[in-house]
Design an enzyme around this catalytic site. Structure first.
Site, short mmCIF file in Angstrom:
data_model
loop_
_atom_site.label_atom_id
_atom_site.label_comp_id
_atom_site.label_asym_id
_atom_site.label_seq_id
_atom_site.Cartn_x
_atom_site.Cartn_y
_atom_site.Cartn_z
N HIS A 178 0.77 -1.19 0.06
CA HIS A 178 -0.13 0.07 -0.07
C HIS A 178 1.01 1.28 -0.03
CE1 HIS A 178 -2.80 3.33 1.29
NE2 HIS A 178 -3.58 2.21 0.82
N GLU A 205 -4.09 1.52 -7.31
CA GLU A 205 -4.51 2.73 -6.40
C GLU A 205 -3.54 3.76 -6.70
OE1 GLU A 205 -6.74 1.08 -2.55
OE2 GLU A 205 -4.66 1.03 -2.16
P1 PGA Z 1 -9.78 5.82 0.07
O1 PGA Z 1 -8.54 5.08 0.59
O2 PGA Z 1 -10.75 5.17 -0.26
O3 PGA Z 1 -9.89 6.59 1.40
O4 PGA Z 1 -9.10 6.91 -1.06
C1 PGA Z 1 -8.20 3.60 -0.32
C2 PGA Z 1 -7.05 3.18 -0.09
O5 PGA Z 1 -6.05 3.82 0.44
O6 PGA Z 1 -6.86 1.80 -0.06
#
Ligand code: PGA
Length: 223
Positions: free
Chosen positions: A86, A151
């Site tokens: 992440h 992401e």
């Molecule tokens: P968010 O976070 O939905 O608040 O953008 C997603 C993540 O960091 O996995």
């Protein structure tokens, strides 16, 4: 469709217990496509209708690793699902540690959610695909319990998801590299989830902010 909630550094064991009770009630039967990653100190030791995963772990069984948790600690809660890479952890974990975590998790036959994502500068320079491919270099893309979450850093926590066309383009590229399920994450919420779910190769979503309150997460799951 996979629905995964990353609770980050939110919820205590007490509040996560209420969260889990409400989710269990809403799901009725075990649902293999629902995942929740609570903070490690909030893990629950009970039958759940969803899969409980860890946001972080150290690639060891146990030992002299101050502040870390290993396999033995995950085993206590029946946890066999891990989040690796992440962007909020990549600030702390270097490439070597990320690779060690992946290799260890693969050896243990864990389900691995592997996150990748570029920042706005990289995107604006037109370097997104090269950057993402590089993030995938260290891992086995053929591992059968691998799930990849795209992401983009520029979208996480902003309330604004990446453009549909951009997500679509990246997922198309990833789909050529791997048979792993592909997720999108980055400000998924009730206003954009339907559209995101229609994107080709998108097998689900990884949700942060919009999943912190259980009633919101359930709404997103139930559509
Ligand atoms: P968010 O976070 O939905 O608040 O953008 C997603 C993540 O960091 O996995």
């Amino acid at each position: 469709m996979i629905f995964a909630a990353n609770l980050k550094c939110n919820h205590t064991r007490e509040s996560f217990k209420s969260y889990a009770d409400a989710l269990n009630k809403a799901l009725k039967n075990k649902d293999e496509e629902i995942f929740v990653f609570p903070p490690n100190v909030a893990f629950l030791k009970e039958d759940l209708k969803f899969t409980q995963g860890t946001q972080n772990f150290y690639p060891c069984f146990k030992g002299a690793f101050t502040g870390e948790i290993g396999k033995e600690h995950l085993d206590e809660f029946g946890i066999k699902c891990v989040l690796i890479g992440h962007s909020e952890r990549r600030i702390l974990d270097n490439e070597a540690l990320i690779k060690a975590k992946f290799d260890f998790a693969k050896e243990q036959n864990y389900t691995i959610f592997f996150c990748i994502g570029e920042d706005l500068k990289t995107k604006n320079l037109g370097n997104s695909k090269d950057f993402l491919k590089k993030q995938l270099e260290a891992i086995d893309l053929n591992y059968e319990k691998l799930i990849i979450a795209y992401e983009p850093i520029y979208s996480i926590g902003t309330g604004i998801s990446a453009d549909k066309e951009d997500i679509s383009d990246i997922l198309e590229t990833l789909s050529v590299l791997t048979k792993a399920k592909l997720l999108y994450g980055g400000s998924v919420n009730e206003n954009n989830i339907k559209e995101i779910q229609t994107i080709k190769h998108c097998s689900g979503v990884l949700i942060g902010s919009a999943a912190l309150k259980i009633e919101n997460f359930i709404k997103l799951i139930k559509g």
